[in-house]
Design an enzyme around this catalytic site. Structure first.
Site, PDB file in Angstrom:
ATOM      1  N   ASP A   1      -7.843   4.268   1.117  1.00  0.00           N
ATOM      2  CA  ASP A   1      -7.129   4.542   2.040  1.00  0.00           C
ATOM      3  C   ASP A   1      -7.990   4.901   3.105  1.00  0.00           C
ATOM      4  OD1 ASP A   1      -5.110   4.794   3.597  1.00  0.00           O
ATOM      5  OD2 ASP A   1      -3.848   5.134   1.683  1.00  0.00           O
TER       6      ASP A   1
ATOM      7  N   ARG B   1      -3.554  -0.413   4.942  1.00  0.00           N
ATOM      8  CA  ARG B   1      -4.438  -0.923   4.897  1.00  0.00           C
ATOM      9  C   ARG B   1      -2.974  -3.055   4.313  1.00  0.00           C
ATOM     10  NH1 ARG B   1      -5.422   2.063   0.037  1.00  0.00           N
ATOM     11  NH2 ARG B   1      -3.841   2.620   0.790  1.00  0.00           N
TER      12      ARG B   1
ATOM     13  N   CYS C   1       1.264  -1.426   0.198  1.00  0.00           N
ATOM     14  CA  CYS C   1      -0.063   0.044   0.143  1.00  0.00           C
ATOM     15  C   CYS C   1       0.682   0.950   0.095  1.00  0.00           C
ATOM     16  CB  CYS C   1      -0.965   0.674   1.454  1.00  0.00           C
ATOM     17  SG  CYS C   1      -0.081   0.139   2.808  1.00  0.00           S
TER      18      CYS C   1
END
Ligand code: 4NP
Length: 153
Positions: A127, A14, A8
């Protein structure tokens, strides 16, 4: 052995969540010897003088409520060397795929995929650093991981 790197932007929300959840799922299935699991960032925002930041507080709280510890996980950057060490780079969104391919080079381009493609979905894992919706990220990641594990039976 399946060697899987989650990717990520910052490696504090994440991709560490995906790393730690998949490790937990694999351990519960007694399949830990079949997997090498890690996660990394395409940006250096969370690595200071070579030392990575810990998992972001709200993600840590969410995972700990589910019995998954984040102790010891520190952010690291994705590097070209990882291209030789991992088979699959599972990215959270389109920009991660683009940046991972740039870092890993053309020969590794096909190893870079979006995690949600394993759930049969075209979307991104949004996100939560920006959306603040940590549960949505968890639900998306969980679906992707379940699809991934099914595909690796
Ligand atoms: P992640 O979220 O990519 O899911 O880890 C982010 C966390 C921090 C930053 C960006 C994204 N940041 O710029 O510090």
């Amino acid at each position: 052995m399946y060697k899987i790197m989650f990717v990520c932007l910052g490696n504090i929300c994440r991709s560490p969540m995906a790393e730690l959840l998949l490790r937990d799922m694999v351990e519960k299935a007694g399949r830990e010897k079949d997997f090498l699991i890690a996660s990394s960032a395409t940006s250096g925002e969370n690595v200071f003088n070579g030392v990575g930041a810990p998992v972001y507080g709200p993600i840590r709280d969410l995972l700990e409520k589910k019995g998954v510890s984040c102790v010891g996980k520190r952010a690291q950057m994705l590097t070209a060397k990882h291209g030789d060490e991992f088979d699959l780079f599972l990215c959270m969104d389109e920009s991660n795929v683009r940046n991972a391919r740039r870092i890993l080079g053309e020969k590794n381009a096909d190893k870079c995929k979006k995690l949600l493609s394993y759930a049969g979905e075209k979307g991104d894992v949004a996100d939560p650093w920006f959306t603040r919706d940590f549960n949505a990220a968890y639900e998306d990641i969980k679906r992707g991981l379940e699809g991934l594990l099914q595909s690796l039976q």
